[in-house]
Design an enzyme around this catalytic site. Sequence first.
Site, short mmCIF file in Angstrom:
data_model
loop_
_atom_site.label_atom_id
_atom_site.label_comp_id
_atom_site.label_asym_id
_atom_site.label_seq_id
_atom_site.Cartn_x
_atom_site.Cartn_y
_atom_site.Cartn_z
N PRO A 119 0.81 -1.21 0.00
CA PRO A 119 0.00 0.00 0.00
C PRO A 119 0.85 1.28 0.00
CG PRO A 119 -0.70 -1.53 1.72
CD PRO A 119 0.65 -1.97 1.25
N GLU A 120 0.28 2.36 -0.53
CA GLU A 120 0.94 3.65 -0.57
C GLU A 120 0.23 4.61 0.37
OE1 GLU A 120 1.67 4.85 -4.67
OE2 GLU A 120 1.57 2.76 -5.31
#
Length: 266
Positions: free
Chosen positions: A2-3
């Site tokens: 995830p970012e």
Amino acid sequence: MPELPEVQTTVNQLKVFEKKHLIKVKVHDFKLNTQKALDSLKDQILLSITRRGKYMHFAFENRSLIVHLRMTGQFLIKPKKEKHDRATFFFFDQPPLFFKDTRRFGTFLITNKPEEVFQKLGKEPLDPCFTPEELYQLLLSRKQPLKAALLDQTLIAGLGNIYTDEALWKAALHPQRKSSSISFAEAKILFFAIREVLQKGLDQGGTSLGKGNANFHAINGQTGKNQNHLWVYAREKQPCPICKNPIQKIAFQQRGTHFCPLCQGI
């Protein structure tokens, strides 16, 4: 993955555990190898949960737990433990909180000095104090390709493959263009493009690509919706939203990179 948007979405939902009493943490995976360290959090109050870059900071009374989700880490509230759950957090008067990680790359760190981790990170792209001038100077200082510079967490913290591709398309900049060749006008456009794609990701609850259980899920098990609004990422051979030319995908530093060769000419 995830970012920043996915991590912030998770942090926002985990706020329900703030000011709650942690009874214990049970580690289910020897690779996590932190049972003894996590025992130091037992019977403490979780004061706050915040994000720095792609890291999650769980601040307890006299310890900090720093979590990096890596590729497939996720926190979930659900009825029972399942195959890929690596740890369970038990809070007083709250449902169990499971840490699931199919690929087992996620990391836990117990520390008294979280600043030593965070001081290595670069600017927060959504920080109101961050300016186009700062981005311009950061990019000028590097002779590497633009995409590599944007992915460098010591320059800008939180960007990853998805949102970098999206921002570079929005700014009409080729991912392989040399960072130091950018003009201030181009840096300013890129600055606002970065903010736009990150905010869009936040508004849509993150990006969930594919249909597997390892995909990004919020703590309530829901997937994000930003994958339905991507301009170039994961859209190889589909028409560019502007010029209708097919989106191209290349391998760049062992990452799939998506761009429009017409709109983003080098």
